[in-house]
Scaffold this motif. Structure first.
Motif, mmCIF file in Angstrom:
data_model
loop_
_atom_site.group_PDB
_atom_site.id
_atom_site.type_symbol
_atom_site.label_atom_id
_atom_site.label_comp_id
_atom_site.label_asym_id
_atom_site.label_seq_id
_atom_site.Cartn_x
_atom_site.Cartn_y
_atom_site.Cartn_z
ATOM 1 N N TYR A 77 11.188 -14.362 -12.093
ATOM 2 C CA TYR A 77 10.023 -14.159 -11.277
ATOM 3 C C TYR A 77 10.187 -12.349 -11.617
ATOM 4 C CZ TYR A 77 9.998 -10.822 -6.794
ATOM 5 O OH TYR A 77 8.864 -10.991 -5.624
ATOM 6 N N ARG A 78 8.417 -12.399 -11.876
ATOM 7 C CA ARG A 78 7.301 -10.815 -12.760
ATOM 8 C C ARG A 78 7.448 -9.991 -11.567
ATOM 9 N NH1 ARG A 78 1.942 -13.028 -13.387
ATOM 10 N NH2 ARG A 78 1.424 -13.902 -11.618
ATOM 11 N N HIS A 79 8.107 -9.877 -10.695
ATOM 12 C CA HIS A 79 6.869 -9.142 -9.476
ATOM 13 C C HIS A 79 7.088 -7.651 -9.266
ATOM 14 C CE1 HIS A 79 7.083 -13.585 -8.272
ATOM 15 N NE2 HIS A 79 6.023 -13.170 -8.071
ATOM 16 N N TYR A 80 8.815 -7.329 -10.169
ATOM 17 C CA TYR A 80 8.723 -6.158 -9.569
ATOM 18 C C TYR A 80 7.336 -4.797 -10.526
ATOM 19 C CZ TYR A 80 13.380 -8.183 -10.159
ATOM 20 O OH TYR A 80 14.466 -8.608 -9.800
ATOM 21 N N THR A 81 6.755 -5.530 -11.232
ATOM 22 C CA THR A 81 5.454 -4.153 -11.364
ATOM 23 C C THR A 81 4.153 -4.379 -10.512
ATOM 24 O OG1 THR A 81 5.037 -5.944 -13.693
ATOM 25 C CG2 THR A 81 6.785 -3.694 -13.822
ATOM 26 N N GLU A 82 4.034 -5.424 -9.461
ATOM 27 C CA GLU A 82 2.570 -5.970 -9.159
ATOM 28 C C GLU A 82 2.764 -5.077 -7.991
ATOM 29 O OE1 GLU A 82 2.568 -9.858 -9.452
ATOM 30 O OE2 GLU A 82 2.727 -9.924 -11.863
ATOM 31 N N ALA A 83 1.987 -4.870 -7.227
ATOM 32 C CA ALA A 83 1.837 -4.149 -5.557
ATOM 33 C C ALA A 83 1.540 -5.514 -4.656
ATOM 34 C CB ALA A 83 1.010 -3.689 -5.652
ATOM 35 N N MET A 84 1.289 -6.446 -5.114
ATOM 36 C CA MET A 84 0.885 -7.771 -4.828
ATOM 37 C C MET A 84 1.541 -9.016 -5.013
ATOM 38 S SD MET A 84 0.030 -6.700 -1.774
ATOM 39 C CE MET A 84 -0.565 -7.814 -0.945
ATOM 40 N N LEU A 85 2.259 -9.858 -4.567
ATOM 41 C CA LEU A 85 2.960 -11.139 -5.086
ATOM 42 C C LEU A 85 1.365 -11.825 -5.900
ATOM 43 C CD1 LEU A 85 5.950 -11.421 -2.697
ATOM 44 C CD2 LEU A 85 5.838 -11.079 -5.025
ATOM 45 N N PRO A 86 1.623 -12.901 -6.659
ATOM 46 C CA PRO A 86 0.377 -13.621 -6.933
ATOM 47 C C PRO A 86 -0.109 -14.098 -5.713
ATOM 48 C CG PRO A 86 2.452 -14.081 -8.682
ATOM 49 C CD PRO A 86 3.135 -12.985 -7.451
ATOM 50 N N SER A 87 -0.691 -14.660 -5.669
ATOM 51 C CA SER A 87 -1.909 -15.506 -4.828
ATOM 52 C C SER A 87 -1.030 -15.356 -3.219
ATOM 53 C CB SER A 87 -1.940 -16.429 -4.663
ATOM 54 O OG SER A 87 -2.266 -17.602 -6.099
ATOM 55 N N ASP A 88 -0.706 -13.455 -2.678
ATOM 56 C CA ASP A 88 -0.334 -12.665 -1.563
ATOM 57 C C ASP A 88 0.527 -13.225 -1.365
ATOM 58 O OD1 ASP A 88 0.176 -11.199 0.324
ATOM 59 O OD2 ASP A 88 -1.227 -11.851 1.426
ATOM 60 N N GLY A 89 1.512 -14.222 -2.675
ATOM 61 C CA GLY A 89 3.338 -14.398 -1.680
ATOM 62 C C GLY A 89 3.362 -16.221 -1.547
ATOM 63 N N LEU A 90 2.032 -17.059 -1.627
ATOM 64 C CA LEU A 90 1.920 -18.362 -2.158
ATOM 65 C C LEU A 90 2.282 -18.521 -3.219
ATOM 66 C CD1 LEU A 90 0.754 -20.296 -0.736
ATOM 67 C CD2 LEU A 90 -1.513 -19.704 -1.989
ATOM 68 N N VAL A 91 2.839 -18.148 -4.138
ATOM 69 C CA VAL A 91 3.415 -18.879 -5.709
ATOM 70 C C VAL A 91 5.123 -18.761 -5.508
ATOM 71 C CG1 VAL A 91 3.797 -18.425 -7.913
ATOM 72 C CG2 VAL A 91 1.199 -18.691 -7.069
ATOM 73 N N PRO A 92 5.944 -19.048 -5.042
ATOM 74 C CA PRO A 92 7.031 -18.755 -5.164
ATOM 75 C C PRO A 92 7.706 -18.430 -6.050
ATOM 76 C CG PRO A 92 7.081 -21.303 -5.838
ATOM 77 C CD PRO A 92 5.623 -20.434 -5.740
ATOM 78 N N PHE A 93 8.942 -18.247 -6.110
ATOM 79 C CA PHE A 93 10.082 -17.113 -7.337
ATOM 80 C C PHE A 93 10.166 -19.044 -7.843
ATOM 81 C CE2 PHE A 93 12.239 -14.975 -4.014
ATOM 82 C CZ PHE A 93 13.316 -16.213 -3.981
ATOM 83 N N LEU A 94 10.869 -18.661 -8.940
ATOM 84 C CA LEU A 94 12.228 -19.409 -9.283
ATOM 85 C C LEU A 94 13.729 -18.615 -9.627
ATOM 86 C CD1 LEU A 94 9.946 -21.351 -12.152
ATOM 87 C CD2 LEU A 94 9.892 -21.492 -10.160
ATOM 88 N N ILE A 95 13.991 -19.606 -8.706
ATOM 89 C CA ILE A 95 15.778 -19.521 -8.682
ATOM 90 C C ILE A 95 16.653 -20.783 -9.495
ATOM 91 C CG2 ILE A 95 16.219 -19.867 -5.701
ATOM 92 C CD1 ILE A 95 18.249 -17.483 -5.932
#
Length: 125
Positions: A77-95
């Motif tokens: 999950y790389r979204h800690y430093t991004e103001a918006m999620l990739p593709s506005d949340g369309l791309v899932p994070f992996l768990i």
């Protein structure tokens, strides 16, 4: 009213799952979603990177459940430093949940009654 001073809440170094972008919009919406890879988190993250998408470094996390058990998982999950999620949340994070926690993950312990039959996602980007 009570004469008590309110403690100042510490600001976290990183914002979890770009929540500031949700607050800025002011409307209810799906923020992000998770994908549990069948072939393993490391392999899925490597395949995503080879295809040109950087899902982030695999990191380990844990927390105590209300009944005292330790829930353990890994995220890419790389979204800690991004103001918006990739593709506005369309791309899932992996768990990937630790095998020892399979019986009490949030998905395993959540109330039943609804089943997702399909999912379609589109991005304007």
């Amino acid at each position: 009213p009570c004469g008590c001073k309110q403690a100042q809440q510490p600001r976290p170094e990183r914002v979890w799952m770009a929540m500031e972008s949700v607050a800025a919009r002011g409307e209810p919406r799906l923020v992000t979603w998770a994908h549990t890879p069948a072939r393993g988190l490391e392999a899925c993250a490597a395949a995503a990177a080879a295809a040109g998408y950087q899902p982030g470094d695999v990191q380990s996390f844990s927390r105590q459940t209300p009944d005292g058990r330790t829930l353990q998982w890994q995220l890419a999950y790389r979204h800690y430093t991004e103001a918006m999620l990739p593709s506005d949340g369309l791309v899932p994070f992996l768990i990937e949940w630790a095998p020892s926690c399979a019986a009490f993950t949030p998905a395993a312990s959540a109330p039943r009654g609804i089943e997702l039959l399909s999912l379609r996602a589109e991005s304007a980007a």
